[in-house]
Motif scaffolding. Structure first.
Motif, PDB file in Angstrom:
ATOM      1  N   ALA A  49       0.830  -1.198   0.000  1.00  0.00           N
ATOM      2  CA  ALA A  49       0.000   0.000   0.000  1.00  0.00           C
ATOM      3  C   ALA A  49       0.870   1.256   0.000  1.00  0.00           C
ATOM      4  N   LEU A  50       1.926   1.256   0.794  1.00  0.00           N
ATOM      5  CA  LEU A  50       2.828   2.408   0.832  1.00  0.00           C
ATOM      6  C   LEU A  50       3.544   2.582  -0.497  1.00  0.00           C
ATOM      7  N   PHE A  51       4.014   1.490  -1.086  1.00  0.00           N
ATOM      8  CA  PHE A  51       4.710   1.588  -2.374  1.00  0.00           C
ATOM      9  C   PHE A  51       3.792   2.182  -3.435  1.00  0.00           C
ATOM     10  N   GLY A  52       2.562   1.702  -3.514  1.00  0.00           N
ATOM     11  CA  GLY A  52       1.633   2.226  -4.509  1.00  0.00           C
ATOM     12  C   GLY A  52       1.411   3.713  -4.355  1.00  0.00           C
ATOM     13  N   PHE A  53       1.328   4.172  -3.105  1.00  0.00           N
ATOM     14  CA  PHE A  53       1.129   5.605  -2.873  1.00  0.00           C
ATOM     15  C   PHE A  53       2.354   6.399  -3.303  1.00  0.00           C
ATOM     16  N   LEU A  54       3.539   5.964  -2.916  1.00  0.00           N
ATOM     17  CA  LEU A  54       4.745   6.703  -3.275  1.00  0.00           C
ATOM     18  C   LEU A  54       4.967   6.713  -4.783  1.00  0.00           C
ATOM     19  N   LEU A  55       4.562   5.638  -5.455  1.00  0.00           N
ATOM     20  CA  LEU A  55       4.750   5.559  -6.900  1.00  0.00           C
ATOM     21  C   LEU A  55       3.740   6.416  -7.648  1.00  0.00           C
ATOM     22  N   ASN A  56       2.497   6.428  -7.184  1.00  0.00           N
ATOM     23  CA  ASN A  56       1.418   7.067  -7.944  1.00  0.00           C
ATOM     24  C   ASN A  56       0.650   8.138  -7.180  1.00  0.00           C
ATOM     25  N   GLY A  57       0.950   8.314  -5.879  1.00  0.00           N
ATOM     26  CA  GLY A  57       0.094   9.137  -5.033  1.00  0.00           C
ATOM     27  C   GLY A  57      -0.081  10.562  -5.503  1.00  0.00           C
ATOM     28  N   GLN A  58       0.994  11.170  -6.042  1.00  0.00           N
ATOM     29  CA  GLN A  58       0.886  12.578  -6.440  1.00  0.00           C
ATOM     30  C   GLN A  58      -0.090  12.771  -7.602  1.00  0.00           C
ATOM     31  N   ARG A  59      -0.379  11.702  -8.329  1.00  0.00           N
ATOM     32  CA  ARG A  59      -1.392  11.808  -9.388  1.00  0.00           C
ATOM     33  C   ARG A  59      -2.767  12.113  -8.819  1.00  0.00           C
ATOM     34  N   ILE A 108      -4.212  -1.783  -6.956  1.00  0.00           N
ATOM     35  CA  ILE A 108      -2.856  -1.966  -6.434  1.00  0.00           C
ATOM     36  C   ILE A 108      -2.635  -3.419  -6.036  1.00  0.00           C
ATOM     37  N   PHE A 109      -3.660  -4.029  -5.424  1.00  0.00           N
ATOM     38  CA  PHE A 109      -3.540  -5.404  -4.945  1.00  0.00           C
ATOM     39  C   PHE A 109      -4.110  -6.424  -5.924  1.00  0.00           C
ATOM     40  N   PHE A 121      -6.567   4.766   3.950  1.00  0.00           N
ATOM     41  CA  PHE A 121      -5.119   4.972   3.852  1.00  0.00           C
ATOM     42  C   PHE A 121      -4.865   6.461   3.952  1.00  0.00           C
ATOM     43  N   GLN A 122      -4.030   6.847   4.913  1.00  0.00           N
ATOM     44  CA  GLN A 122      -3.772   8.263   5.127  1.00  0.00           C
ATOM     45  C   GLN A 122      -2.291   8.489   5.387  1.00  0.00           C
ATOM     46  N   VAL A 123      -1.773   9.589   4.855  1.00  0.00           N
ATOM     47  CA  VAL A 123      -0.385   9.988   5.090  1.00  0.00           C
ATOM     48  C   VAL A 123      -0.392  11.346   5.759  1.00  0.00           C
ATOM     49  N   GLU A 124       0.409  11.480   6.812  1.00  0.00           N
ATOM     50  CA  GLU A 124       0.569  12.762   7.492  1.00  0.00           C
ATOM     51  C   GLU A 124       2.019  13.199   7.397  1.00  0.00           C
ATOM     52  N   LEU A 125       2.237  14.481   7.124  1.00  0.00           N
ATOM     53  CA  LEU A 125       3.574  15.040   6.975  1.00  0.00           C
ATOM     54  C   LEU A 125       3.754  16.225   7.910  1.00  0.00           C
TER      55      LEU A 125
END
Length: 475
Positions: A49-59, A108-109, A121-125
């Protein structure tokens, strides 16, 4: 402070709910991130799940460019965009993007969407607006034949200047395309420093390495199908139809293995500046990879004249192919190298050496994320953490055992999580706590290394049984 130096750490926290066996997990990325635990506890689910986000998340993240700005660009040939306005909305842009990405998890899966109805799925920065807007930026967007847009920002400025090229003024294309292009650049300026470029090595890599020739055959059949049709087809979409039953990381590994003969034409910064790392890697696998005809890669054992196909080679040669190709040909500082079970096929001594290799990489600016069942890897990383102290006796031990300062690791740069069940509240439990699968953070200290109890308990039990056998204490 590390004896070798400290790199800037941008904190990224990942929160996942209701994904496979995982009820709720929250973990942060370190320069070195380890997830360990028993089988079928969700480690690979979180990794994918993390890989998919880093690869495509900015789209899926969209900075809203106003119609007024687009009209000014089209009519006057240039416009200025206030980046501060977008930077202040960064958390909302990220949150909405994560929700859009979550809806893509079935793809993704490569699984039925019914299994992801409750998934979040959530990312915090930890965003620093001043550092976001400080660096200068310049980018040109081109079509196949001509330049379309020029985008630039002076150092310390909060204005992004967007200009239409002379060629673009003659072309009529939807303003939606212009908006999307500018939005993508704004996202890159705001989030680019926080999202590392991921490279994943899945646990299925040994099979991919063996069947690369068959994968090429399938690709050629698809290309023939494209040639026979009159329809407009996305080549990549058609190409990946053969792999629709596999998760995205496996598909990515398939394509990487297929293209490795082209990839080896380039050299990474490791080849140019840190060749010793590659020498050590050659020692680990007992030889080197060499290109052959028809996009095939062979293995040449050290000190021998023969060359072997991947099918003829050992498990360690196949399992390390992607890692070796990454190190030699595409590695860049700032990357995130993600390896699912790096211990596959490795003798315990080589598991220790791979741990030392990972330590070298994080000190070169490459972040490393691994899932592992290997006590040898964990214990060797413990050694590298504990040796990173300015104490005379530790320096003597390091010198005696052949450790080098560039392998030492600052404990503050390491995040370790153990996949296990724990008491927690959930939205459906009416405030009652119950046991669910999650990740529990393990303590990491400079003095004692990583507290990974699950490994120690197993080893202690084995020692107890063996002592009973040897000393006859079965009663």
């Amino acid at each position: 402070m590390s004896l070798f130096g400290v790199l800037e750490i941008n904190v990224m926290k990942i929160i996942i709910e209701n994904l496979g066996v995982l009820k709720k997990v929250a973990f942060e990325l370190g320069d070195l991130t380890l997830i360990c635990g028993h089988n079928n506890t969700g480690k690979t689910y979180a990794t994918y799940a993390l890989f998919g986000f880093l690869l495509n998340g900015q789209r899926f993240m969209r900075a809203e460019v106003s119609n007024q700005e687009i009209d000014e660009l089209v009519n006057d040939g240039a416009t200025r965009i206030n980046l501060t306005r977008h930077a202040k909305k960064a958390k909302n842009i990220l949150s909405r993007g994560c929700r859009r990405y979550t809806r893509q998890l079935p793809r993704i899966f490569a699984s039925n969407s019914k299994y992801f109805k409750e998934t979040q799925f959530q990312v915090e920065l930890e965003l620093d607006l001043e550092s976001i807007l400080s660096p200068a930026f310049e980018r040109r967007i081109r079509s196949r034949k001509s330049e379309l847009l020029s985008l630039s920002k002076a150092e310390g400025s909060s204005s992004l200047v967007v200009s239409l090229s002379a060629d673009a003024e003659k072309i009529e294309f939807p303003t939606g395309i212009i908006k999307e292009a500018i939005s993508g650049i704004i996202n890159e300026i705001i989030f680019g420093r926080y999202f590392p470029n991921p490279f994943i090595v899945s646990a299925e890599r040994t099979g991919v390495a063996i069947f690369s020739k068959e994968l090429d055959f399938a690709r050629n059949r698809l290309l023939e199908e494209m040639a026979r049709t009159d329809k407009d087809i996305d080549p990549m979409e058609l190409l990946l139809k053969s792999y629709n039953d596999y998760a995205l990381p496996v598909k990515v590994n398939v394509e990487f293995t297929r293209r490795v003969a082209d990839i080896i034409k380039e050299d990474s910064f490791i080849v140019e500046e840190h060749a010793q790392i590659l020498d050590e890697f050659t020692d680990i696998i007992g030889g080197e990879y060499i290109p052959g005809n028809n996009n095939l890669i062979y293995f040449k054992p050290s000190g021998k004249l023969l060359r072997l196909t991947m099918g003829e080679s050992s498990g360690v040669v196949r399992s390390m192919l992607d890692i070796g190709s990454y190190l030699r040909h595409i590695a860049k500082p700032g990357d995130l190298l993600m390896v699912d079970e790096p211990e596959l096929g490795l003798h315990p001594e080589n598991q220790r050496r791979v741990a030392r290799l990972f330590a070298r990489l994080i000190n070169l600016g490459i972040r490393v994320f691994i899932t592992t069942h290997s006590d040898y890897i964990i214990k060797e990383l413990n050694t590298l953490i504990m040796l990173n102290q300015d104490k005379p006796y530790l320096k003597r031990i390091a010198e005696r055992e052949g450790y080098r300062s560039e392998e030492f690791v600052d404990a503050k740069r390491v995040k370790v999580y153990v996949a296990e069940k724990a008491l927690m509240k959930t939205r459906s439990s009416n405030k009652r706590r119950s046991r669910h699968q999650t990740f529990k953070e393990a303590k990491v200290s400079q003095e004692q290394g990583i507290d990974a109890r699950s490994f120690d308990e197993t080893i202690n039990k084995m020692n107890e049984i063996q002592e009973a056998i040897v000393w006859g204490s079965g009663e």
